[in-house]
Design an enzyme around this catalytic site. Structure first.
Site, PDB file in Angstrom:
ATOM      1  N   LYS A  46       5.459 -45.039  11.998  1.00 58.17           N
ATOM      2  CA  LYS A  46       5.813 -44.427  10.702  1.00 58.17           C
ATOM      3  C   LYS A  46       7.018 -45.397   9.932  1.00 58.17           C
ATOM      4  O   LYS A  46       7.086 -45.005   8.827  1.00 58.17           O
ATOM      5  CB  LYS A  46       6.463 -43.007  10.677  1.00 58.17           C
ATOM      6  CG  LYS A  46       5.315 -41.924  11.109  1.00 58.17           C
ATOM      7  CD  LYS A  46       4.061 -41.775   9.988  1.00 58.17           C
ATOM      8  CE  LYS A  46       3.115 -41.122  10.335  1.00 58.17           C
ATOM      9  NZ  LYS A  46       2.075 -41.001   9.396  1.00 58.17           N
ATOM     10  N   SER A 274       1.571 -38.476  22.327  1.00 57.84           N
ATOM     11  CA  SER A 274       0.377 -38.752  21.569  1.00 57.84           C
ATOM     12  C   SER A 274       0.003 -39.949  21.972  1.00 57.84           C
ATOM     13  O   SER A 274      -1.111 -40.289  22.036  1.00 57.84           O
ATOM     14  CB  SER A 274       0.814 -38.683  19.884  1.00 57.84           C
ATOM     15  OG  SER A 274       1.568 -39.796  19.660  1.00 57.84           O
TER      16      SER A 274
HETATM   17  N1  PMP Z   1       2.141 -39.708  17.042  1.00 57.12           N
HETATM   18  C1  PMP Z   1       3.046 -39.452  16.666  1.00 57.12           C
HETATM   19  C2  PMP Z   1       4.284 -39.309  17.560  1.00 57.12           C
HETATM   20  C3  PMP Z   1       3.548 -39.300  15.205  1.00 57.12           C
HETATM   21  O1  PMP Z   1       4.675 -38.957  14.853  1.00 57.12           O
HETATM   22  C4  PMP Z   1       2.138 -39.245  14.425  1.00 57.12           C
HETATM   23  C5  PMP Z   1       2.495 -38.928  12.924  1.00 57.12           C
HETATM   24  N2  PMP Z   1       2.409 -37.546  12.611  1.00 57.12           N
HETATM   25  C6  PMP Z   1       1.003 -39.644  14.911  1.00 57.12           C
HETATM   26  C7  PMP Z   1       0.870 -39.988  16.198  1.00 57.12           C
HETATM   27  C8  PMP Z   1      -0.186 -39.615  13.960  1.00 57.12           C
HETATM   28  O2  PMP Z   1      -0.153 -40.734  12.885  1.00 57.12           O
HETATM   29  P1  PMP Z   1      -0.919 -40.447  11.622  1.00 57.12           P
HETATM   30  O3  PMP Z   1       0.292 -39.558  10.584  1.00 57.12           O
HETATM   31  O4  PMP Z   1      -0.853 -41.703  11.026  1.00 57.12           O
HETATM   32  O5  PMP Z   1      -2.074 -39.664  11.831  1.00 57.12           O
END
Ligand code: PMP
Length: 328
Positions: A46, A274
């Site tokens: 991010k 994630s």
């Molecule tokens: N993994 C983590 C740890 C995140 O903070 C995010 C963002 N919410 C994502 C994956 C997913 O990314 P995106 O918002 O671009 O789909």
């Protein structure tokens, strides 16, 4: 591929150009490569989005130096925006829903952001509502809205996607990426498709999340612990285009957690849940391609590890599964 060899004048110049590393756990015939977003200064994917959105809002005159950005965020987006705000002379205010890791909140605070806790019902949509109310109280404030702004997708279309394309000389067979706002998946997919029109695009969500409904998949809604991806309201984001996604896979908390621990113990990757989910999904896709069960234009799979495991120590990410799930 990291090319930060010259002195920089700002931490913002260190964002991006993250390494792409082959996972040992890949089937040999179809290697899986993970983009390590922990290499960004705020420790997550991010940072790219925070920098791009704030720079563009300033460039386009949507906000002036000295103004404020107000964003609903569970953490990583806040950290990324807060880093950019320090260098671009902006105030940062974040509406933080309950239940996410305390480490992220501490980091946002350390970066000088104002934290507004949000404990009401209604999840992210309600937190966004609160952000708009707060913005109205400020003289010069905008709500960037990562779940709605095309700038989120554009950050990845301009940086993450091209970096992947270049690192693999365009030989990208499948892109397997977790979905929170959908910015990472959509931006990478669009950039890679320009060079590889039939690349296979696979979205990843936790079991219990209902994003798959946008592709007509049946989903059973339920709780999940994987942090950063998934939703209980598939309309939460405006950044997913069903026509751009070939498949949507679900990964259980148990599999994601086991993979986080395997990645650390066997491959030296300290990543969050994630990333664990993305890794399991990417390895599955690679095995399907290797077995001829899934079509892909090249024998490679790319995934993204969005953030690091240190961010979740308070949640027992390296502990027993039951401790992480909060059952122990
Ligand atoms: N993994 C983590 C740890 C995140 O903070 C995010 C963002 N919410 C994502 C994956 C997913 O990314 P995106 O918002 O671009 O789909």
């Amino acid at each position: 591929m990291t090319t930060h060899h010259t002195p920089k004048t700002s931490v913002l110049d260190t964002i991006g150009e993250t390494p792409l590393v082959e996972l040992d756990g890949s089937p040999g015939a179809v290697p899986v490569y993970a983009k390590l977003e922990t290499f960004n200064p705020g420790g997550s994917v991010k940072d790219r989005v925070g920098k791009h959105i704030l720079e563009e809002l300033l460039d386009r005159g949507k906000i002036a130096p000295g103004g404020a950005i107000v964003e609903p965020t569970a953490g990583n987006t806040g950290i990324g925006m807060a880093i950019a705000a320090t260098r671009l002379d902006l105030e940062a205010v974040f509406v933080v829903p309950e239940g996410f890791s305390v480490e992220k909140e501490r980091l946002m605070d350390a970066l000088g952001a104002e934290i507004v806790h949000f404990s009401g019902d209604g999840g992210m949509a309600a937190a966004a509502q609160r952000a708009h109310e707060i913005a109205k109280e400020h003289e010069d404030a905008v709500v960037p809205q990562q779940f709605a702004t095309p700038l989120n997708v554009q950050a990845h279309y301009r940086t993450t996607g091209p970096e992947i394309r270049e690192a693999l000389d365009g030989e990208v067979g499948a892109v397997v990426v977790g979905v929170g706002s959908g910015g990472t998946l959509t931006g990478i997919a669009r950039a890679v498709r320009e060079q590889v029109p039939d690349v296979s695009v696979v979205a990843v969500e936790p079991a219990g999340s209902t994003f798959g409904e946008v592709l007509g998949r049946e989903r059973e809604e339920g709780p999940y612990k994987i942090e950063g991806i998934g939703t209980h309201d598939p309309d939460v984001t405006e950044l997913l285009e069903p026509a751009e996604i070939d498949d949507f896979v679900t990964i259980s908390d148990r599999d994601a957690h086991a993979e986080v621990q395997r990645l650390a113990a066997e491959e030296g990757h300290l990543v969050g849940s994630s990333s664990g989910a993305a890794s399991v999904a990417a390895r599955q896709v690679a095995e399907e391609i290797a077995a001829g069960e899934r079509e892909a234009p090249h024998d490679t799979v790319v995934t993204v590890f969005p953030d690091g495991g240190e961010r979740y120590l308070s949640k027992n990410i390296y502990g027993h599964f039951d401790a992480w799930e909060g059952k122990a």
